[in-house]
Design a protein around this motif. Structure first.
Motif, PDB file in Angstrom:
ATOM      1  N   ALA A 109      -3.580  -6.511   0.144  1.00 45.01           N
ATOM      2  CA  ALA A 109      -3.871  -5.152  -0.672  1.00 45.01           C
ATOM      3  C   ALA A 109      -2.578  -4.569  -0.784  1.00 45.01           C
ATOM      4  O   ALA A 109      -1.523  -4.939  -0.024  1.00 45.01           O
ATOM      5  CB  ALA A 109      -4.810  -4.410  -0.102  1.00 45.01           C
ATOM      6  N   CYS A 110      -2.149  -3.964  -1.901  1.00 44.70           N
ATOM      7  CA  CYS A 110      -0.750  -3.507  -2.368  1.00 44.70           C
ATOM      8  C   CYS A 110      -0.167  -2.482  -1.493  1.00 44.70           C
ATOM      9  O   CYS A 110       1.009  -2.734  -1.209  1.00 44.70           O
ATOM     10  CB  CYS A 110      -0.820  -3.018  -3.787  1.00 44.70           C
ATOM     11  SG  CYS A 110      -1.317  -1.423  -3.921  1.00 44.70           S
ATOM     12  N   GLY A 111      -1.005  -1.955  -0.850  1.00 45.00           N
ATOM     13  CA  GLY A 111      -0.358  -0.724   0.231  1.00 45.00           C
ATOM     14  C   GLY A 111       0.198   0.412  -0.365  1.00 45.00           C
ATOM     15  O   GLY A 111       0.488   1.484   0.339  1.00 45.00           O
ATOM     16  N   THR A 112       0.212   0.783  -1.813  1.00 43.75           N
ATOM     17  CA  THR A 112       0.919   1.874  -2.385  1.00 43.75           C
ATOM     18  C   THR A 112       0.000   2.543  -3.429  1.00 43.75           C
ATOM     19  O   THR A 112       0.204   3.394  -3.915  1.00 43.75           O
ATOM     20  CB  THR A 112       2.297   1.322  -3.104  1.00 43.75           C
ATOM     21  OG1 THR A 112       1.860   0.350  -4.031  1.00 43.75           O
ATOM     22  CG2 THR A 112       3.332   0.920  -1.949  1.00 43.75           C
ATOM     23  N   CYS A 113      -1.062   1.933  -3.693  1.00 45.57           N
ATOM     24  CA  CYS A 113      -2.069   2.710  -4.862  1.00 45.57           C
ATOM     25  C   CYS A 113      -2.709   3.601  -4.128  1.00 45.57           C
ATOM     26  O   CYS A 113      -2.813   3.879  -2.790  1.00 45.57           O
ATOM     27  CB  CYS A 113      -2.887   1.536  -5.326  1.00 45.57           C
ATOM     28  SG  CYS A 113      -4.182   0.748  -4.393  1.00 45.57           S
ATOM     29  N   ASP A 114      -3.529   4.617  -4.837  1.00 45.50           N
ATOM     30  CA  ASP A 114      -4.301   5.506  -4.487  1.00 45.50           C
ATOM     31  C   ASP A 114      -5.073   5.303  -3.277  1.00 45.50           C
ATOM     32  O   ASP A 114      -5.425   5.835  -2.312  1.00 45.50           O
ATOM     33  CB  ASP A 114      -4.876   6.404  -5.609  1.00 45.50           C
ATOM     34  CG  ASP A 114      -3.979   7.142  -6.473  1.00 45.50           C
ATOM     35  OD1 ASP A 114      -2.689   7.462  -5.943  1.00 45.50           O
ATOM     36  OD2 ASP A 114      -4.367   7.649  -7.417  1.00 45.50           O
ATOM     37  N   HIS A 115      -5.646   4.163  -3.485  1.00 49.68           N
ATOM     38  CA  HIS A 115      -6.953   3.599  -2.917  1.00 49.68           C
ATOM     39  C   HIS A 115      -6.199   3.128  -1.387  1.00 49.68           C
ATOM     40  O   HIS A 115      -6.718   3.680  -0.437  1.00 49.68           O
ATOM     41  CB  HIS A 115      -7.571   2.170  -3.336  1.00 49.68           C
ATOM     42  CG  HIS A 115      -8.140   2.658  -4.795  1.00 49.68           C
ATOM     43  ND1 HIS A 115      -9.260   3.476  -4.724  1.00 49.68           N
ATOM     44  CD2 HIS A 115      -8.139   2.165  -5.650  1.00 49.68           C
ATOM     45  CE1 HIS A 115      -9.797   3.748  -6.019  1.00 49.68           C
ATOM     46  NE2 HIS A 115      -9.131   2.793  -6.643  1.00 49.68           N
ATOM     47  N   CYS A 116      -5.143   2.307  -1.504  1.00 47.78           N
ATOM     48  CA  CYS A 116      -4.559   1.939  -0.118  1.00 47.78           C
ATOM     49  C   CYS A 116      -4.303   3.039   0.699  1.00 47.78           C
ATOM     50  O   CYS A 116      -4.076   3.102   1.624  1.00 47.78           O
ATOM     51  CB  CYS A 116      -3.431   0.961  -0.551  1.00 47.78           C
ATOM     52  SG  CYS A 116      -3.974  -0.595  -1.090  1.00 47.78           S
ATOM     53  N   ILE A 117      -3.283   4.097   0.091  1.00 40.05           N
ATOM     54  CA  ILE A 117      -2.946   5.249   0.837  1.00 40.05           C
ATOM     55  C   ILE A 117      -3.812   6.197   1.191  1.00 40.05           C
ATOM     56  O   ILE A 117      -3.504   7.043   2.186  1.00 40.05           O
ATOM     57  CB  ILE A 117      -1.520   5.932   0.351  1.00 40.05           C
ATOM     58  CG1 ILE A 117      -2.038   6.451  -1.140  1.00 40.05           C
ATOM     59  CG2 ILE A 117      -0.570   4.946  -0.283  1.00 40.05           C
ATOM     60  CD1 ILE A 117      -1.048   7.295  -1.814  1.00 40.05           C
ATOM     61  N   LEU A 123     -10.667  -1.259  -1.746  1.00 38.40           N
ATOM     62  CA  LEU A 123     -10.893  -0.897  -3.258  1.00 38.40           C
ATOM     63  C   LEU A 123      -9.612  -1.212  -3.969  1.00 38.40           C
ATOM     64  O   LEU A 123      -9.743  -0.941  -5.284  1.00 38.40           O
ATOM     65  CB  LEU A 123     -11.509   0.673  -3.126  1.00 38.40           C
ATOM     66  CG  LEU A 123     -12.652   1.059  -2.637  1.00 38.40           C
ATOM     67  CD1 LEU A 123     -12.756   2.324  -2.965  1.00 38.40           C
ATOM     68  CD2 LEU A 123     -13.926  -0.035  -3.013  1.00 38.40           C
ATOM     69  N   CYS A 124      -8.369  -1.701  -3.420  1.00 40.33           N
ATOM     70  CA  CYS A 124      -7.269  -1.873  -3.975  1.00 40.33           C
ATOM     71  C   CYS A 124      -7.735  -2.973  -5.074  1.00 40.33           C
ATOM     72  O   CYS A 124      -8.145  -3.856  -4.726  1.00 40.33           O
ATOM     73  CB  CYS A 124      -6.192  -2.596  -3.242  1.00 40.33           C
ATOM     74  SG  CYS A 124      -4.739  -2.826  -3.902  1.00 40.33           S
ATOM     75  N   LEU A 125      -6.765  -2.440  -6.397  1.00 41.43           N
ATOM     76  CA  LEU A 125      -7.350  -3.379  -7.588  1.00 41.43           C
ATOM     77  C   LEU A 125      -6.372  -4.571  -7.540  1.00 41.43           C
ATOM     78  O   LEU A 125      -6.664  -5.490  -8.582  1.00 41.43           O
ATOM     79  CB  LEU A 125      -7.010  -2.462  -8.881  1.00 41.43           C
ATOM     80  CG  LEU A 125      -8.178  -1.639  -9.018  1.00 41.43           C
ATOM     81  CD1 LEU A 125      -7.605  -0.687 -10.364  1.00 41.43           C
ATOM     82  CD2 LEU A 125      -9.195  -2.632 -10.039  1.00 41.43           C
TER      83      LEU A 125
HETATM   84 ZN   LIG Z   1      -3.692  -1.085  -3.303  1.00 42.73          ZN
END
Ligand SMILES: [Zn+2]
Ligand SMILES: [Zn+2]
Length: 354
Positions: A109-117, A123-125
Motif C-alpha cells: 500500500a502507498c503509505g501516504t494516502c488518506d486511507h493509509c495514514i 482501503l488504499c487505492l
Molecule cells: Zn495508500
C-alpha cells in the motif's frame, strides 16, 4: 536490469534459477504445476522460501476469474504464504535473512494516502494484492515488499501461521468491526476456514456465539471451539432460530452464498450490525429498506486486515488462545484440493507445502 546488485545486498545464495509453482494460465483450465523462473527481489523487496501456503476461497475465485476486477494470467495464486526470508534487495531494513514471515493479501500500500495514514491501508487505492495482481505463495519462493510482510513469532507453526495470514486476520478484523463485546450474541454464518476462527475471535472478545452452517460436522467443530448455540440452516430457518435466542447483536456473513447473507440480516436484533465478509460469485443480496431504517440496522463491509491486525492475530496464537484446523497437502495436488473445497467436504483449511 537493475536487479544484478541484489545478491550483494543480502543473500544466503539459495535461489535456484527455476522453481516449482502452481500457475493459472486460463480461467477455464486447471492450474498447472510447472517450473518457472524464481523471482529476483528488487529495491525494498525480499525473497521468501515458502514453508506453507493456505488455500483460500479467493484463490479459487481468482483462478476462475469470478470477480469484476480480474487478475491477468499467467499468475501464481496464494495469499497465505509463510516462509523464511532468504534474500533481499537494496534498501531493506524491516526484516533479516532467516526471519520467518507471512506474505498476506495486502502485498503493498502507498503509505501516504488518506486511507493509509488513517490506519486503513487495506482501503488504499494503490494497493497490490498477493496472488492476484502480483504472484503469490503457491510456489517454492515468493517475492514480497519487505514493509508488508509480517514476522511470525517464535513457536508458531508455519502450518498454523498460513491460514492465520488471511482467514485469521480477516475474521479477526470482522469481529473488531462488529463491535462485539461481552454479553453480546454474535452469529457466525459459515464455519469453514474463516468461520472456525471467527467463532474463536468472538469468544476472545467476550461474546456468546451462535454458529450457522449446512453441515453437522462443521457445527460440531464450532461447538468444540466455543460456540454456545448452533443452527443447521439446511433443516432449520436460521433467522427465526436466532430470533428465538433474542436476536444477534452482530452477524458475520462468511458463507459464499447470498442466502446466508439474507439469513444473517434476518437474525439481527434491533440496532444490530451485519458484517459482510464472504464474496459469493453471485454478487447480489436483497435487503429490505423499511426494516433496516426502523430497526436501526448497520451493514458494513470488512476486507482482510492491516499489518497490525495480523500481528495481533499471531500474538493470540502464540499465546495459545486460538486453534487452527487444517490439513496439509502437497502443492502438486492443488487441483484436487480446489475441487474438494468447492464440494465443501474438507477440514477448515487446506495448507500446501511445496
Ligand atoms: Zn495508500
Ligand atoms: Zn483469503
Amino acid at each position: 536490469m537493475s536487479t544484478t546488485t541484489t545478491f550483494a545486498e543480502g543473500s544466503v545464495n539459495v535461489r535456484p534459477a527455476l522453481m516449482k509453482a502452481a500457475v493459472v494460465h486460463s480461467f477455464t483450465l486447471p492450474l498447472q504445476v510447472e517450473e518457472i523462473e524464481t523471482p529476483i527481489p528488487g529495491r525494498g523487496e525480499v525473497l521468501v522460501r515458502i514453508e506453507a501456503s493456505g488455500l483460500c476461497h479467493t484463490d479459487i475465485h481468482a483462478a476462475h476469474g469470478d470477480w469484476p476486477v480480474k487478475p491477468s494470467p499467467p499468475f501464481v495464486p496464494g495469499h497465505e504464504g509463510v516462509g523464511i526470508v532468504v534474500e533481499f534487495g537494496p534498501g531493506v531494513t524491516e526484516v533479516a535473512i532467516g526471519d520467518r514471515v507471512a506474505v498476506p493479501w495486502l502485498g503493498y500500500a502507498c503509505g501516504t494516502c488518506d486511507h493509509c495514514i488513517s490506519g486503513w491501508e487495506t482501503l488504499c487505492l494503490q494497493q497490490r494484492n498477493t496472488g492476484y495482481s502480483v504472484d503469490g505463495g503457491f510456489a517454492e519462493f515468493v517475492k514480497a515488499s519487505a514493509r508488508f510482510v509480517v514476522r511470525v513469532p517464535e513457536g508458531v507453526d508455519p502450518l498454523d501461521a498460513a491460514p492465520l495470514t488471511c482467514a485469521g486476520v480477516t475474521t479477526y478484523k470482522a469481529v473488531k468491526i462488529s463491535g462485539a463485546r461481552s454479553s453480546d450474541l454474535v452469529a457466525v454464518f459459515g464455519v469453514g476456514g474463516l468461520g472456525h476462527l471467527a467463532v474463536q475471535y468472538a469468544r476472545i472478545a467476550g461474546a456468546r456465539v451462535v454458529a450457522v452452517d449446512l453441515q453437522d460436522d462443521k457445527l460440531a467443530l464450532a461447538r468444540e471451539l466455543g460456540a454456545e448455540f448452533t443452527v443447521n440452516a439446511s433443516n432449520e430457518d436460521a433467522a427465526s432460530a436466532i430470533q428465538e435466542l433474542g436476536g444477534a447483536d452482530a452477524a458475520i456473513a462468511l458463507a459464499v452464498e447470498p442466502k446466508a447473507f439474507r439469513d444473517a440480516y434476518g437474525s439481527l436484533k434491533r440496532g444490530g450490525k451485519l458484517v459482510f465478509v464472504g464474496l459469493p460469485a453471485e454478487n447480489r443480496v436483497e435487503i429490505p429498506i423499511f426494516e433496516t431504517v426502523l430497526n436501526g440496522i448497520t451493514i458494513v463491509g470488512s476486507i482482510v486486515g492491516t499489518r497490525t491486525d495480523l500481528r495481533e492475530v499471531f500474538e493470540l496464537h502464540a499465546a495459545g488462545l486460538t486453534r487452527v484446523v487444517r490439513e496439509e497437502r502437497s502443492l502438486d495436488d492443488v487441483n484436487q484440493a480446489i475441487a474438494d473445497v468447492e464440494t465443501g467436504h474438507v477440514p477448515a483449511r487446506i495448507v500446501f507445502t511445496p
